[in-house]
Design a protein around this motif. Structure first.
Motif, PDB file in Angstrom:
ATOM      1  N   PRO A 178       0.801  -1.227   0.000  1.00 21.40           N
ATOM      2  CA  PRO A 178       0.000   0.000   0.000  1.00 21.40           C
ATOM      3  C   PRO A 178       0.831   1.274   0.000  1.00 21.40           C
ATOM      4  O   PRO A 178       0.518   2.225  -0.720  1.00 21.40           O
ATOM      5  CB  PRO A 178      -0.834  -0.125   1.279  1.00 21.40           C
ATOM      6  CG  PRO A 178      -0.969  -1.600   1.496  1.00 21.40           C
ATOM      7  CD  PRO A 178       0.344  -2.175   1.058  1.00 21.40           C
ATOM      8  N   ARG A 179       1.902   1.310   0.785  1.00 13.83           N
ATOM      9  CA  ARG A 179       2.683   2.544   0.876  1.00 13.83           C
ATOM     10  C   ARG A 179       3.381   2.897  -0.433  1.00 13.83           C
ATOM     11  O   ARG A 179       3.705   4.061  -0.675  1.00 13.83           O
ATOM     12  CB  ARG A 179       3.707   2.444   2.005  1.00 13.83           C
ATOM     13  CG  ARG A 179       4.858   1.472   1.781  1.00 13.83           C
ATOM     14  CD  ARG A 179       5.771   1.476   2.991  1.00 13.83           C
ATOM     15  NE  ARG A 179       6.968   0.663   2.801  1.00 13.83           N
ATOM     16  CZ  ARG A 179       7.924   0.524   3.711  1.00 13.83           C
ATOM     17  NH1 ARG A 179       7.807   1.136   4.884  1.00 13.83           N
ATOM     18  NH2 ARG A 179       8.979  -0.229   3.479  1.00 13.83           N
ATOM     19  N   ASN A 180       3.599   1.909  -1.288  1.00 11.38           N
ATOM     20  CA  ASN A 180       4.264   2.185  -2.564  1.00 11.38           C
ATOM     21  C   ASN A 180       3.316   2.770  -3.610  1.00 11.38           C
ATOM     22  O   ASN A 180       3.752   3.096  -4.724  1.00 11.38           O
ATOM     23  CB  ASN A 180       4.900   0.914  -3.111  1.00 11.38           C
ATOM     24  CG  ASN A 180       6.136   0.501  -2.334  1.00 11.38           C
ATOM     25  OD1 ASN A 180       6.593   1.230  -1.450  1.00 11.38           O
ATOM     26  ND2 ASN A 180       6.671  -0.659  -2.644  1.00 11.38           N
ATOM     27  N   LEU A 181       2.046   2.912  -3.269  1.00 12.37           N
ATOM     28  CA  LEU A 181       1.088   3.523  -4.189  1.00 12.37           C
ATOM     29  C   LEU A 181       0.761   4.976  -3.835  1.00 12.37           C
ATOM     30  O   LEU A 181       0.040   5.639  -4.580  1.00 12.37           O
ATOM     31  CB  LEU A 181      -0.207   2.702  -4.228  1.00 12.37           C
ATOM     32  CG  LEU A 181      -0.108   1.338  -4.920  1.00 12.37           C
ATOM     33  CD1 LEU A 181      -1.414   0.571  -4.777  1.00 12.37           C
ATOM     34  CD2 LEU A 181       0.275   1.494  -6.397  1.00 12.37           C
ATOM     35  N   LEU A 193      -3.993  -2.128  -6.057  1.00  9.24           N
ATOM     36  CA  LEU A 193      -3.312  -2.900  -5.025  1.00  9.24           C
ATOM     37  C   LEU A 193      -3.633  -4.385  -5.194  1.00  9.24           C
ATOM     38  O   LEU A 193      -4.798  -4.768  -5.271  1.00  9.24           O
ATOM     39  CB  LEU A 193      -3.736  -2.443  -3.633  1.00  9.24           C
ATOM     40  CG  LEU A 193      -3.046  -3.150  -2.467  1.00  9.24           C
ATOM     41  CD1 LEU A 193      -1.584  -2.732  -2.374  1.00  9.24           C
ATOM     42  CD2 LEU A 193      -3.775  -2.866  -1.148  1.00  9.24           C
ATOM     43  N   ILE A 194      -2.592  -5.217  -5.231  1.00  6.61           N
ATOM     44  CA  ILE A 194      -2.756  -6.653  -5.325  1.00  6.61           C
ATOM     45  C   ILE A 194      -2.677  -7.234  -3.910  1.00  6.61           C
ATOM     46  O   ILE A 194      -1.691  -7.011  -3.194  1.00  6.61           O
ATOM     47  CB  ILE A 194      -1.662  -7.290  -6.200  1.00  6.61           C
ATOM     48  CG1 ILE A 194      -1.480  -6.497  -7.507  1.00  6.61           C
ATOM     49  CG2 ILE A 194      -1.988  -8.749  -6.483  1.00  6.61           C
ATOM     50  CD1 ILE A 194      -2.719  -6.372  -8.353  1.00  6.61           C
ATOM     51  N   ASN A 198      -8.633 -13.358   0.433  1.00  3.16           N
ATOM     52  CA  ASN A 198      -9.216 -13.164   1.765  1.00  3.16           C
ATOM     53  C   ASN A 198      -8.298 -12.392   2.704  1.00  3.16           C
ATOM     54  O   ASN A 198      -8.420 -12.496   3.931  1.00  3.16           O
ATOM     55  CB  ASN A 198      -9.570 -14.522   2.392  1.00  3.16           C
ATOM     56  CG  ASN A 198     -10.546 -15.315   1.548  1.00  3.16           C
ATOM     57  OD1 ASN A 198     -11.546 -14.786   1.076  1.00  3.16           O
ATOM     58  ND2 ASN A 198     -10.235 -16.587   1.325  1.00  3.16           N
ATOM     59  N   LEU A 199      -7.379 -11.632   2.107  1.00  2.00           N
ATOM     60  CA  LEU A 199      -6.422 -10.828   2.888  1.00  2.00           C
ATOM     61  C   LEU A 199      -5.633 -11.676   3.884  1.00  2.00           C
ATOM     62  O   LEU A 199      -5.274 -11.210   4.968  1.00  2.00           O
ATOM     63  CB  LEU A 199      -7.145  -9.691   3.624  1.00  2.00           C
ATOM     64  CG  LEU A 199      -7.853  -8.660   2.740  1.00  2.00           C
ATOM     65  CD1 LEU A 199      -8.524  -7.600   3.601  1.00  2.00           C
ATOM     66  CD2 LEU A 199      -6.876  -8.006   1.764  1.00  2.00           C
ATOM     67  N   LEU A 210      -3.143  -4.290   3.735  1.00  2.00           N
ATOM     68  CA  LEU A 210      -4.183  -3.312   3.467  1.00  2.00           C
ATOM     69  C   LEU A 210      -4.834  -2.918   4.792  1.00  2.00           C
ATOM     70  O   LEU A 210      -5.233  -3.771   5.581  1.00  2.00           O
ATOM     71  CB  LEU A 210      -5.235  -3.915   2.534  1.00  2.00           C
ATOM     72  CG  LEU A 210      -6.442  -3.034   2.205  1.00  2.00           C
ATOM     73  CD1 LEU A 210      -6.022  -1.790   1.432  1.00  2.00           C
ATOM     74  CD2 LEU A 210      -7.468  -3.840   1.399  1.00  2.00           C
ATOM     75  N   ASP A 211      -4.926  -1.600   5.037  1.00  2.00           N
ATOM     76  CA  ASP A 211      -5.583  -1.132   6.253  1.00  2.00           C
ATOM     77  C   ASP A 211      -6.682  -0.141   5.886  1.00  2.00           C
ATOM     78  O   ASP A 211      -7.173  -0.152   4.759  1.00  2.00           O
ATOM     79  CB  ASP A 211      -4.572  -0.525   7.231  1.00  2.00           C
ATOM     80  CG  ASP A 211      -3.783   0.635   6.616  1.00  2.00           C
ATOM     81  OD1 ASP A 211      -4.283   1.272   5.654  1.00  2.00           O
ATOM     82  OD2 ASP A 211      -2.669   0.916   7.102  1.00  2.00           O
TER      83      ASP A 211
END
Length: 243
Positions: A178-181, A193-194, A198-199, A210-211
């Motif tokens: 996430p932080r790289n986006l 985001l890939i 089911n996370l 993912l948060d």
């Protein structure tokens, strides 16, 4: 709001497609990067004469605080980055299987395709070759080309854009972190985001998951090949033989 299915308005003008490598172009469950992770821990252990558990804690702190273990080691211990990259990527690529569906979908995308990785070009080439998708990319931009400045640092993206000539208003980026986006979104790119099914991240660090902070993430998908195939619907490419 983060979405799971591509909308025409977001992709019909995209002409440059930028893909991260590890845990993006292959499924998270393959766990190829776990081999790299173990090699990095071993490198730290040997370099600093630390027990493996202490070396792993330090390695992960460098990764968290500096974007990559390599960057932390360069800043704090003045290591040879090329030696580190060579040792980190001494792994078994046979765990990867060809993905002809993904390959055909990426090939069918209109415009240019790039791999943008915090790893090395040889690692990216071997990974993409094992997946059967290497020939579908126009260029690989790695940590060496970035001057060893990793994502998520803004300078890494700036160097990528200078070399590639990508127009961020007409580009999309696919990432598993996430932080790289954040920077791509700031620059005007569509962001995807890939995530694992089911996370189920397993032993991933908190910042890798993912948060609730999703304003910089346009789309989330568990299936890269399926998502790219759905994007092709936007261009009326469903009649192409990519299935």
């Amino acid at each position: 709001m983060t979405r799971t299915h591509p909308e025409a308005a977001d992709f019909e003008t995209i002409r440059d497609w930028v893909f991260d490598l590890d845990n993006t172009l292959y499924p998270h469950h393959v766990d190829l990067f776990a081999q790299v992770d173990r090699n990095m821990t071993a490198y730290v252990s040997s370099l600093l004469s630390l027990p493996e558990d202490e070396a792993r804690v330090l390695q992960k702190s460098y990764y968290r605080d500096h974007g990559t273990t390599l960057q932390g080691l360069m800043i704090n211990h003045d290591i040879d980055p090329n030696d580190f990259l060579e040792k980190a990527h001494e792994i078994d690529y046979s765990v990867l299987e060809p993905n002809p569906v993904l390959g055909a979908a990426i090939k069918a995308l209109p415009g240019r395709k790039f791999i943008f990785t915090n790893g090395s070009v040889p690692h990216a080439q071997k990974t993409a070759e094992a997946l059967g998708i290497l020939d579908h990319f126009d260029d690989i931009f790695d940590i060496v080309a970035a001057g060893f400045t990793p994502k998520p640092e803004a300078d890494a993206y700036a160097k990528f854009l200078r070399r590639s000539g990508v127009d961020t208003d007409h580009a999309a980026m696919f990432e598993d972190l996430p932080r790289n986006l954040r920077e791509p979104k700031t620059l005007g790119m569509r962001t995807v985001l890939i995530v694992p099914p089911n996370l189920e991240y397993g032993f991933a660090e908190a910042f890798e998951r993912l948060d609730d902070e999703t304003a910089h993430i346009d789309y989330v998908t568990e299936d890269l090949a399926g998502f790219v195939g759905a994007v092709l619907d936007v261009f009326g490419e469903r009649n192409m033989n990519y299935r």
